[in-house]
Design an enzyme around this catalytic site. Sequence first.
Site, PDB file in Angstrom:
ATOM      1  N   THR A 137      53.218  48.851   9.500  1.00 52.84           N
ATOM      2  CA  THR A 137      53.123  48.167  10.792  1.00 52.84           C
ATOM      3  C   THR A 137      52.955  49.154  11.931  1.00 52.84           C
ATOM      4  OG1 THR A 137      54.351  46.267   9.996  1.00 52.84           O
ATOM      5  CG2 THR A 137      54.470  46.677  12.339  1.00 52.84           C
ATOM      6  N   SER A 181      53.008  48.573   3.119  1.00 50.71           N
ATOM      7  CA  SER A 181      53.833  49.219   2.084  1.00 50.71           C
ATOM      8  C   SER A 181      54.269  48.252   0.983  1.00 50.71           C
ATOM      9  CB  SER A 181      55.039  49.934   2.692  1.00 50.71           C
ATOM     10  OG  SER A 181      56.029  49.030   3.102  1.00 50.71           O
ATOM     11  N   THR A 189      57.762  49.538   6.757  1.00 49.22           N
ATOM     12  CA  THR A 189      59.217  49.401   6.590  1.00 49.22           C
ATOM     13  C   THR A 189      59.589  48.738   5.262  1.00 49.22           C
ATOM     14  OG1 THR A 189      59.223  47.263   7.730  1.00 49.22           O
ATOM     15  CG2 THR A 189      59.675  49.227   9.072  1.00 49.22           C
ATOM     16  N   ASP A 190      58.668  47.910   4.712  1.00 49.82           N
ATOM     17  CA  ASP A 190      59.090  47.039   3.608  1.00 49.82           C
ATOM     18  C   ASP A 190      59.555  47.799   2.368  1.00 49.82           C
ATOM     19  OD1 ASP A 190      58.744  44.741   5.037  1.00 49.82           O
ATOM     20  OD2 ASP A 190      56.793  44.252   4.202  1.00 49.82           O
TER      21      ASP A 190
HETATM   22  N1  ASP Z   1      54.587  44.869   5.760  1.00 45.31           N
HETATM   23  C1  ASP Z   1      54.757  46.041   6.610  1.00 45.31           C
HETATM   24  C2  ASP Z   1      54.768  47.272   5.718  1.00 45.31           C
HETATM   25  O1  ASP Z   1      55.743  47.502   5.075  1.00 45.31           O
HETATM   26  C3  ASP Z   1      56.016  45.917   7.373  1.00 45.31           C
HETATM   27  C4  ASP Z   1      56.321  47.048   8.307  1.00 45.31           C
HETATM   28  O2  ASP Z   1      55.769  48.125   8.239  1.00 45.31           O
HETATM   29  O3  ASP Z   1      57.249  46.845   9.135  1.00 45.31           O
HETATM   30  O4  ASP Z   1      53.784  47.962   5.650  1.00 45.31           O
END
Ligand code: ASP
Length: 328
Positions: A17, A64, A97-98
């Site tokens: 993100t 991710s 983050t995931d």
């Molecule tokens: N779906 C995103 C990822 O993990 C979520 C994020 O980065 O906050 O790439």
Amino acid sequence: MPRTALPNLALIATGGTIAGAAASATDVVGYTAGTLGADTLLAAVPQLRELANIRAEQLFNLDSKDMGPGHWLALAQRVQALAQDDGIDGIVITHGTDTLEETAAFLALTVVTTKPVVLTAAMRPATALSADGPMNLYEAVSVAAHGESVGRGVLVSFAGEIHAALGLCKSHIQRLAAFVNDTTGPIGRSHPVRYFAPVPSGKAARFAIPPEAAPLPRVDILYVGAGTSPDLLDIVTSAGARGIVLTLAGNGSMPATWEDAVRRTTAAGIPVIRASRAGAGGVGPKAQDSDWGTHAAGGLPASQARVALMLALTSPNSTTLDRLFGSY
Ligand code: ASP
């Protein structure tokens, strides 16, 4: 102490993100992660030039949720190579983050360096009002550039906090401070950089980075709700699982209906780790572990216990599983 000359840092961008873009500045849900390149991330924060000389590279540009063992391996190899480069003082990695906790665990268990390795991410896409990525990147670079970060292993700088990699977990779906390391608590803050606790690393097991040619052994996580059938164990072992992490209630509490199936599984040489679905606190050993053939996950969330078990299965003689999981 802060360094006197600007350090040379490598930035490895992998997507997430933090590199996400939406059609509207108010959209923090319907965006595409892993859209913007490393140079765009750097250009958004010209103040980084006051902190370090930064060489940026794009390793992947992914959401991710789509990362896995092959990406962890490629990233670990790249981080290890950069860490051995005399011209590089530290490494910053941007990530989604995931599954950041899995990547951070893999790096923490494999990369050997005293140079700072700092992951960061963002909860809001780069196009959002009050995007958190630029400040998170600024803070991660501050942490990697700071002399006191040397020798602390793999760190995660997020929302003003510095966390140890092992024990970390994404614990909130929307909150900007989305990460918690309940095992250690934050070990410092990133703005300004201050450490108030050491990284507990003394007993941590370490593994060689496995060769890319050999896929990591399959380890599955099973979430055990009240009344869930133990048939799941047979299903995943028949499908080829070489190890299993159970996400159990409370202190990794084994339902009586699972005991026989777990004994059969471990007797067949498939390790079973007891993790918890509680989300905080450490799973302690139980007297029955020796009867069941199980191991307590300690302070590792199920996601990281899986990564640790995959690595342990690549080098079974390097450590016993009790020593591995008892370290965290
Ligand atoms: N779906 C995103 C990822 O993990 C979520 C994020 O980065 O906050 O790439």
